[in-house]
Design an enzyme around this catalytic site. Structure first.
Site, PDB file in Angstrom:
ATOM      1  N   GLY A  19     -54.703   4.321  16.605  1.00  0.00           N
ATOM      2  CA  GLY A  19     -55.316   3.748  17.810  1.00  0.00           C
ATOM      3  C   GLY A  19     -55.549   2.269  17.691  1.00  0.00           C
ATOM      4  CB  THR A  20     -54.436  -0.506  17.604  1.00  0.00           C
ATOM      5  OG1 THR A  20     -54.617   0.177  16.407  1.00  0.00           O
ATOM      6  CG2 THR A  20     -54.629  -1.976  17.349  1.00  0.00           C
TER       7      THR A  20
END
Lengths: 219, 276
Positions: A19-20
């Site tokens: 996630g990012t």
């Protein structure tokens, strides 16, 4: 067995940290890079103050998105290879060289890896450069690049607000605002905004805490 | 497929583990047995950096499915005189991984002539776990004090690591993290840090089914390690207040028949074992 999150979660349910939102912009004399600070395992935030801007060399950074384990391992390997190369050359390495090393690894092991990386930095030959190496192992130079799960939400903002020839301050503001918007909409992005300016003078890092983020109208 | 497994990362372990395990499982099922369940440690483990060093904490319950296999197992493993590591996940994996790295680190320390650094242990652990692509189910909290001060890392089974001032891992990690997020402050005193870790592990023990029994603590400072096992026996077994034993004569005997078994010793030979 005990699991994090529910099996029917709307997030990308993954027991591997992922996630990012990451971003990099070229300007005259250097680059501005930015990232959020959230690492998730399923619906749990494993680290809310992650530093996704990893130094590869003195004036070359990479922004990591995708599997934390894969990107950390790749970054460590490339840091070693680039350091060795630089000592052999007795010269500062080119940003393109760093990007090529990333591309080599990401393309060769594309089936095993989940890594989306933006390589950005400054070298004496070509100044500030941004190269994007998304999942699959393509490499291309771009004046501005976004990546990670949160990037989907800000392509429109970036395309409409980017102008060539922005100053360092304008780039910082642009990056901070874009990442804030991404963090607002993407569940897997959040925390603080980490920014860095890489130029001939060196590296300046800054952190924008949650309550200091730029505010947009909330409907 | 075989073609996909090229290069150092893919080739060795993914092929070997994946195909070997699949073959074994298929064979075992054909014979009518079921493969043994890996003993997991359920677990709440955590660590905190305070003024003079680090405090590591762990519960002591090891589970095999829904049964407690060990009520007092030790989850804080020795890595080097100044570095200790808590382990969650598959018990065998955490035990062996920490022992392997401890051994290699001792050799490394003899080679360099210096006290080992926490970041070295971190690198060795993450590179090994990444090589095994998550098949080694070891989630670790690594803490210690070296020449650069106190350090604390959390290490995930796939090989990613985070360097933080406070970390929790295991099935009870959410309960423990809630306690940390409420009460952690930078540069705490030793007593406060020990109380905080004790309370975080207690939160895991009482709110997570996979964690239980006692609280072990390990306080690492420059030049000294306090391995407090147990630090707090939070789940002491109660004393029975009554007894169900009946006195002799409670049941009346009606008849009694004794039949002696005639056994004669045919041959007796004594062989002493050399235990020197």
């Amino acid at each position: 067995s005990l699991q994090f999150g529910t099996p029917r979660s709307v997030f990308i349910t993954s027991l591997i940290p992922v996630g990012t939102s990451i971003m990099a912009v070229e300007f005259e004399g250097g680059v501005v890079i930015g990232a959020d600070s959230r690492t998730t395992t399923g619906a749990y935030i494993a680290n809310r103050v992650t530093d996704k801007l990893t130094p590869i060399h003195e004036r070359i950074f990479c922004c990591r998105s995708g599997s934390a384990a894969d990107t950390q391992a790749i970054a460590d390997a490339v840091t070693y290879q680039l350091g060795f190369h630089s000592i052999e050359l007795d010269e500062a390495p080119l940003v393109q060289t760093a990007a090529s090393l990333f591309r080599e690894m990401c393309y060769r092991y594309r089936e095993e890896l989940m890594a989306g990386i933006i390589v950005a930095g400054w070298d004496p030959r070509r100044g500030g450069q941004v190269y994007t190496v998304p999942v699959g192992g393509m490499m291309t130079r771009q004046p501005v690049s976004v990546g990670g799960s949160g990037s989907s939400y800000i392509y429109g903002y970036v395309d409409s607000n980017y102008r060539a020839g922005m100053s360092k301050e304008e780039c910082l503001k642009f990056t901070a605002e874009a990442l804030t918007l991404a963090m607002e909409r993407d569940g897997s992005s959040g925390g603080v905004v980490r920014l860095a300016v890489v130029s001939e003078q060196g590296v300046e890092r800054q952190v924008i805490l949650g309550n200091q983020l730029p505010k947009f109208s909330t409907v | 497929t075989e073609e996909q497994c090229w290069g150092t990362w893919g080739k060795n372990i993914k092929c070997v583990c994946f195909y070997r395990n699949a073959l074994l499982e298929a064979d075992i099922n054909k014979l009518g047995f079921s493969s043994p369940a890996a003993r997991k440690t359920g677990t709440t483990i955590c660590g905190v950096v305070y003024k003079d060093g680090v405090v590591l904490g762990a519960d002591t319950r090891a589970t095999e499915g829904m049964v407690v296999a060990d009520k007092n197992c030790s989850k804080i493993h020795y890595i080097s005189p100044n570095i200790y590591c808590c382990g969650a996940g598959t018990a065998a994996d955490t035990e062996m991984t920490t022992q392997i790295i401890s051994s290699n680190l001792e050799l490394h320390s003899l080679s360099t002539g210096r006290l080992p650094r926490v970041t070295t242990a971190n690198r060795m652990l993450k590179q090994m776990l990444f090589r095994y692509q998550g098949y080694i189910g070891a989630a670790l909290v690594l803490g210690g004090v070296d020449c650069n001060g106190p350090h604390l890392y959390s290490i995930y089974p796939h090989g990613s690591t985070d360097k933080l001032p406070y970390v929790t891992m295991g099935s009870g990690s959410l309960a423990a993290m809630a306690v940390f997020e409420d009460r952690y402050r930078p540069n705490m005193e030793e007593e406060e840090a020990k109380r905080l870790v004790r309370d975080a592990i207690a939160a895991g023990i009482f709110n997570d089914l996979g964690s239980g029994s006692n609280i072990d603590l390990c306080v690492i400072t420059k030049g000294k390690v306090d391995y407090l096992r147990p630090h707090d026996m939070a789940n002491k077994k109660g004393v029975r207040t009554g007894s169900y034993r009946y006195k002799h004569g409670t049941t009346g005997v009606l008849t009694k028949a004794v039949t002696p078994l005639n056994l004669e010793v045919v041959e007796e030979s004594v062989q002493t074992m050399d235990t020197s």
